[in-house]
Structures are given as structure tokens and as C-alpha cells.
Design an enzyme around this catalytic site. Structure first.
Site, mmCIF file in Angstrom:
data_model
loop_
_atom_site.group_PDB
_atom_site.id
_atom_site.type_symbol
_atom_site.label_atom_id
_atom_site.label_comp_id
_atom_site.label_asym_id
_atom_site.label_seq_id
_atom_site.Cartn_x
_atom_site.Cartn_y
_atom_site.Cartn_z
ATOM 1 N N GLY A 129 47.841 45.909 47.372
ATOM 2 C CA GLY A 129 48.210 45.520 46.015
ATOM 3 C C GLY A 129 48.933 46.632 45.288
ATOM 4 O O GLY A 129 48.760 46.818 44.084
ATOM 5 N N GLY A 177 50.296 47.392 38.627
ATOM 6 C CA GLY A 177 48.959 47.552 38.089
ATOM 7 C C GLY A 177 48.208 48.750 38.630
ATOM 8 O O GLY A 177 48.765 49.841 38.796
ATOM 9 N N GLY A 214 47.149 49.313 41.604
ATOM 10 C CA GLY A 214 47.647 49.772 42.893
ATOM 11 C C GLY A 214 48.792 50.755 42.749
ATOM 12 O O GLY A 214 48.814 51.806 43.413
ATOM 13 N N ASP A 246 51.151 39.463 53.200
ATOM 14 C CA ASP A 246 50.353 38.559 52.380
ATOM 15 C C ASP A 246 48.910 38.648 52.864
ATOM 16 O O ASP A 246 48.597 38.250 53.992
ATOM 17 C CB ASP A 246 50.878 37.134 52.512
ATOM 18 C CG ASP A 246 50.139 36.147 51.622
ATOM 19 O OD1 ASP A 246 49.121 36.528 51.016
ATOM 20 O OD2 ASP A 246 50.583 34.987 51.540
ATOM 21 N N SER A 306 34.742 44.995 39.805
ATOM 22 C CA SER A 306 34.948 44.646 38.399
ATOM 23 C C SER A 306 33.600 44.701 37.704
ATOM 24 O O SER A 306 32.549 44.611 38.350
ATOM 25 C CB SER A 306 35.532 43.234 38.301
ATOM 26 O OG SER A 306 35.443 42.720 36.991
ATOM 27 N N TYR A 315 35.480 34.302 41.280
ATOM 28 C CA TYR A 315 35.901 35.684 41.061
ATOM 29 C C TYR A 315 34.693 36.600 40.892
ATOM 30 O O TYR A 315 34.583 37.654 41.534
ATOM 31 C CB TYR A 315 36.797 35.779 39.829
ATOM 32 C CG TYR A 315 37.215 37.181 39.494
ATOM 33 C CD1 TYR A 315 38.209 37.828 40.227
ATOM 34 C CD2 TYR A 315 36.622 37.875 38.432
ATOM 35 C CE1 TYR A 315 38.589 39.117 39.928
ATOM 36 C CE2 TYR A 315 37.007 39.162 38.127
ATOM 37 C CZ TYR A 315 37.989 39.782 38.872
ATOM 38 O OH TYR A 315 38.362 41.077 38.570
ATOM 39 N N LYS A 324 33.459 39.643 43.433
ATOM 40 C CA LYS A 324 33.347 41.040 43.020
ATOM 41 C C LYS A 324 31.914 41.553 43.180
ATOM 42 O O LYS A 324 31.702 42.741 43.459
ATOM 43 C CB LYS A 324 33.824 41.210 41.580
ATOM 44 C CG LYS A 324 35.328 40.980 41.418
ATOM 45 C CD LYS A 324 36.148 41.883 42.321
ATOM 46 C CE LYS A 324 37.637 41.748 42.092
ATOM 47 N NZ LYS A 324 38.446 42.619 42.978
#
Length: 272
Positions: A9, A13, A15, A60, A139, A152, A156
Site C-alpha cells: 500500500g 497515505g 504507506g 493487487d 487500527s 473492518y 483489524k
């Protein structure tokens, strides 16, 4: 053989910020994402600014064999990974039955399966060399059930517990494992999820201090870090029992994402 930091990633952001701060520390880089143009531009800039080597791998991570393909390309280029930053990820929010099943499947492939698979592929080399480090990006959603972010938040939570378990397994074998648990960060994550209301506490930080805190925690061999005083207090002071009560309280906080989205959803990028 000289080792590098592999960052998933990496095109934007957190990454891209990990790449910048690690390059400033003198690390060679292996940048992984789907956007070749962004990765190439970032690599060229960091090479010019810091004199490091940077390699671009376009992949991907939702593909079932993503980690195998990445590992094969690393071997073909004789690239050794000394630091793995499992940063790539994206989220969904809303009522579970209204979220695309395919989108949630891809979310789990990126947030969980690719993370575990890459760790499996790269851990043996680290053990053979007797050194290495892994940073897994979770997160603050990892600390409690997250209604309307069900997949999500659960993903996490997996990342956090997976990272803490690995740290205990490998801390005496030369491998550091850190789990980063940031609160809302101003990245393309919120464009991909479709609404900035997903920052349920109403405030966001920028990538720079989050990555700085993560690398400082890694230097100190901490198990996990939750940057920001408010995020740390929420993560550690909120009671965890009974779990049904915690979920009910969380639902009152997260339900505001059910209002019409204020950003059109975007699917071409994974954000951390």
C-alpha cells in the site's frame, strides 16, 4: 546480501509516509501497490532525495496468490527483505446486508490474507539471517466490536492479536513485531470507504506523526502502539466486559455513518 524494507500500500497515505521516513533513515525500499505510476514517481523522488535504492512491484493484494507472486519476483531480483510493513488495507461501512459481499471478500483478502501470507513467505528468511522486523497496521477499531464496520473492525482485531502472538513467538529469535493501531488518519482510506463520517471521533491526524510514532516504537521493540493521547486513552480505558455492552455502546458512536455518504466511493486504490 543487502536487505530492504518492503511496504505494501505504498502508493499513498501511511504507506508513502513509511517509505519517505524509512528512506530518510537510509533504508532501501520495495514498494508494493496497484498504481504503477504513483509507485514509480515515489521511488524516483526518494532515490533523488536520499540516494537509496527503490524497487517497484505492482500487485493487487486481493488476488489469492498475491504473496506467492511477490515472493517470486523478489527471488528473481535477488531482493532480501529485512523489514516488512504490512500497511495495505481498506474498509467498508454501513449495514452489513447492504455492503457488497465481493467488496468485503476483497477487504479480507487485503487486510488479513495477504498480510498473513506475506509474513509466512518472508519470515523464514529473517529467521535464517537471525534478524528482521515486521510492522502490521491495524487500527483503534481493533480494540472493540465496531457495528457498521463489522468486517473492518473484526479484520483489524485479527491483525492486532496476530501481531501480538507473533511477537511473543519470535522476540527471542531476533525478530521484532510491532502492531500499529492508529485512529483516523487523513489518507485516501476515507475516499475508498465513501464517507469522512467514518472518522467516528470527528478528528483526524496526518500520516507523518503516526509513522514517526510507529518507527520510534519499533526502535524500542514495543508490541503495539496507539499514536495520540486521545486514541491511547480510548483504547486502554474503555471497559472490555461485558462484550455485548461494549458493542452496544460502540453502536451509538458508529451509527452516524448510516447517513448519506458525503464522498463518492472510490475503488481503484487501497489505503491504509
Amino acid at each position: 546480501m543487502h536487505s530492504a524494507a518492503l511496504i505494501t500500500g505504498a502508493s499513498s497515505g501511511l504507506g508513502a509516509e513509511f517509505a519517505a521516513q524509512l528512506a530518510a533513515r537510509g533504508h532501501d525500499l520495495i514498494l508494493v501497490a496497484r498504481s504503477e505510476d504513483k509507485l514509480t514517481a515515489l521511488a524516483e523522488r526518494l532515490i533523488a532525495e536520499h540516494g537509496i535504492r527503490a524497487h517497484v512491484l505492482v500487485q493487487d493484494l486481493a488476488e489469492p496468490d498475491a504473496a506467492r507472486l511477490i515472493h517470486g519476483r523478489l527471488a528473481a531480483r535477488s531482493l532480501t527483505v529485512g523489514l516488512l510493513v504490512n500497511n495495505a488495507g481498506f474498509g467498508t461501512c454501513g449495514r452489513f446486508e447492504e455492503i457488497s459481499a465481493d467488496r468485503d471478500h476483497d477487504q479480507l483478502m487485503v487486510n488479513v490474507v495477504a498480510l498473513v501470507d506475506l509474513t509466512h513467505r518472508l519470515m523464514p528468511g529473517m529467521l535464517e539471517r537471525g534478524s528482521g522486523a515486521i510492522v502490521n497496521v491495524a487500527s483503534t477499531a481493533a480494540f472493540q466490536p465496531a457495528p457498521y464496520f463489522a468486517v473492518y473492525g473484526a479484520a483489524k482485531a485479527f491483525v492486532l492479536n496476530f501481531g501480538l502472538a507473533l511477537r511473543q513467538e519470535y522476540r527471542n529469535r531476533g525478530i521484532r513485531v510491532l502492531t500499529l493501531c492508529p485512529g483516523p488518519v487523513d489518507t485516501p482510506f476515507f475516499d475508498a470507504i465513501g464517507t469522512r463520517k467514518a472518522a467516528v471521533n470527528g478528528s483526524m491526524t496526518t500520516p507523518e506523526p503516526v509513522v514517526r510514532a510507529a518507527l520510534r516504537a519499533l526502535d524500542r521493540d514495543r508490541g503495539y502502539v496507539t499514536p495520540g493521547l486521545g486514541n491511547a486513552l480510548a483504547a486502554h480505558l474503555l471497559p472490555r466486559r461485558p462484550r455485548t455492552l461494549v458493542a452496544a455502546v460502540a453502536e451509538r458512536v458508529t451509527r452516524k455513518v448510516l447517513s448519506p455518504p458525503d464522498v463518492a466511493p472510490r475503488t481503484e486504490e487501497y489505503a491504509a
